[in-house]
Scaffold this active site. Structure first.
Site, short mmCIF file in Angstrom:
data_model
loop_
_atom_site.label_atom_id
_atom_site.label_comp_id
_atom_site.label_asym_id
_atom_site.label_seq_id
_atom_site.Cartn_x
_atom_site.Cartn_y
_atom_site.Cartn_z
N GLN A 22 10.06 -1.61 30.61
CA GLN A 22 9.65 -2.65 31.49
C GLN A 22 8.06 -2.53 31.07
O GLN A 22 7.44 -3.65 30.81
CB GLN A 22 9.45 -2.22 32.94
CG GLN A 22 8.79 -3.42 33.73
CD GLN A 22 9.02 -3.03 35.35
OE1 GLN A 22 8.57 -2.23 35.58
NE2 GLN A 22 9.57 -3.92 36.09
N GLU A 74 -18.75 -20.02 16.75
CA GLU A 74 -18.66 -21.47 17.15
C GLU A 74 -19.18 -21.72 18.69
O GLU A 74 -18.50 -22.40 19.47
CB GLU A 74 -17.22 -21.74 16.90
CG GLU A 74 -16.85 -22.40 15.59
CD GLU A 74 -17.18 -23.73 14.94
OE1 GLU A 74 -17.53 -24.52 15.81
OE2 GLU A 74 -17.67 -23.29 13.83
#
Lengths: 388, 112
Positions: free
Chosen positions: A284, A368
């Protein structure tokens, strides 16, 4: 808004995917794991193939000989082009061409003849000189490089830092303060030839990217003719900001492409690798990492496509582009990190691409426009321009 | 960090090379007159990093190399380019071995 790709877009995606798998990955397997350039003959051969495919110059306007693709298609292509080790910063090692300095599309015809057209033909290289030691995210206040009028020329003094490619460039765009009183209105953009006396590349600035470096520049009484002012005196801030939003969309898409590839590798490894008698994929803890990866990828992709769609529709999209850049760069980092965890010790080695992506993806949260600045811009759009 | 490699030279012998770390990095080779004849790097495909690259130098003696010095450096590619540019800035040309196969698009530096 339809997020389903058209049949033409599906074919383009399939073509680019095949190109990456058949042309790029075999060459990359022989390169240094940090390499960002192909051998000259391979670059020339693949650029020729891309031209034949009609995809050369993806970010160059069609009237200048570019591919002329819309931003949604460009986004889908960027996601595919970045799915290899060097893909985040050197998608397909640049064989699809580069827009270079897009600000030059607004130049005078004389300036275009001297700088833009040779750049598009690959004969000249340019650099973008905005950031200074005093900062880069707030150029209106941080720019201390000064230009003073002297007869018909301008004399520039000052320095720049984190400038890519200046040591290899023939010219560059240098933003300097021409009026100390006028804030944003006091900045002017100059086209500077790198062989002009007074232009110096003082040092290399090493970063997390081994194959790429930035440079620090110094201007000492650099004399620039008035004909080299790009746009108008005092309008440099608008030139610096032009196209920033547009560039953020393929920037986000490259983060997504790397995340997609990292997830593909993580799923394959989780199914194959056994611990305590069962594949990792049955645990899991690993399943949840893979699920969280997929949620991160899809959230980023849909936000980026939505921004691209809005841009293609001619609507304002600054906020959407900022969100796409912010979410994709942060999600990309998480996906690569989880994929490394699933791969265990091998995930840390240079045998696999994760360690390079991990280093380079970290830069995307700053490049950026830092994500904090993106949040600032988004907040301003949501809450009103009067908010400071 | 000094931008030039200013470490003392080490004799290029089997014993000295065997003592090298298997890490990534850059190195310079010099001839008996102390002229730098080659600047190289040990990248991610080097089997035992610097040790493997200097073992090759010991076998092949490029440019008549008799000495070496090195830096362990994860940014081996950009550091390699920086050292080549510095050599050109200081001496006007690449080291003789690198000059025989010059790297594409090497930049220019004018360090203080």
């Amino acid at each position: 808004m339809h997020l389903e790709p058209t049949e033409e877009q599906r074919q383009i995606v399939a073509t680019v995917r095949r190109f990456v798998r058949e042309e790029i990955l075999p060459l990359e397997a022989k390169l240094d794991p940090d390499a960002s350039e192909l051998a000259r003959e391979d670059f020339a051969r693949l650029t020729g193939k891309v031209r034949q495919m009609g995809f050369w110059g993806l970010d160059i306007p069609a009237e200048y000989g570019g591919a002329g693709v819309d931003l949604v298609t460009r986004t889908l292509m960027a996601v595919e082009m970045s799915q290899h080790r060097a893909g985040l910063y050197a998608p397909c090692y640049g064989v699809f061409g580069s827009a270079g300095l897009a600000q030059l599309y607004e130049a005078t015809e004389e300036q275009k003849q001297k700088y833009l057209y040779p750049m598009l033909r690959g004969e000249k290289r340019g650099f973008f000189g905005l950031t200074e030691p005093s900062g880069g995210s707030d150029p209106a206040r941080a720019i201390r490089t000064r230009a003073v009028e002297d007869g018909g020329d301008w004399i520039i003094n000052g320095s720049k830092v984190f400038i890519s490619g200046a040591d290899r460039a023939h010219f560059g765009l240098v933003f300097a303060r021409t009026n100390a009183e006028r804030g944003r209105g006091g900045i002017t953009c100059f086209i500077v030839d790198t062989d002009m006396p007074g232009f110096h590349v003082r040092r290399v600035v090493h970063t997390l990217r081994s194959s790429h470096y930035a440079t620090e520049l110094q201007f000492e009484d650099l004399r620039v003719p008035a004909a080299n002012v790009l746009g108008e005196v005092g309008r440099g801030f608008a030139i610096a900001n032009d196209r920033l939003s547009r560039q953020r969309i393929p920037y986000a898409a490259a983060c997504i492409g790397v995340a997609v590839k990292a997830q593909e590798l993580a799923i394959a490894y989780a199914k194959e690798r056994e611990t305590f008698g069962a594949p990792l994929a049955t645990r899991q803890a690993v399943q949840w990492m893979i699920v969280d990866n997929e949620i991160d990828i899809r959230t980023s992709l849909w936000l980026t496509l939505a921004a691209a769609h809005k841009a293609d529709s001619g609507q304002p999209y600054r906020m959407e582009a900022g969100m796409a850049k912010l979410v994709a760069s942060e999600a990309g980092g998480r996906v690569v990190d989880r994929a490394m965890q699933i791969h265990g010790g091998y995930g840390m080695t240079k045998d696999l691409p994760f360690e390079r992506w991990y280093r380079e993806m970290r830069i995307r949260r700053v490049g950026e426009g830092p994500n904090e600045v993106q949040r600032h811009v988004i907040a301003r759009d949501l809450l009103g321009a009067g908010l400071r | 960090m000094a931008i030039r490699m200013e470490k003392p030279w080490i004799e290029l012998t089997a014993e000295n090379v065997q003592a090298l770390p298997g890490q990534l990095g850059v190195f310079e080779l010099a001839d008996p007159q102390g002229r730098v004849v080659s600047i190289g790097f040990a990248g991610g495909r080097s089997l035992f990093g610097l040790r493997s690259e200097l073992e090759r130098a010991l076998r092949e003696r490029p440019g008549g190399a008799t000495r070496f010095r090195y830096e362990v450096n994860q940014q081996y590619m950009s550091r390699h380019r920086e050292l080549l540019m510095l050599h050109v800035a200081d001496h006007g040309s690449l080291p003789v071995v690198n000059g025989a196969d010059p790297p594409a698009g090497l930049g220019r530096l004018s360090p203080l």
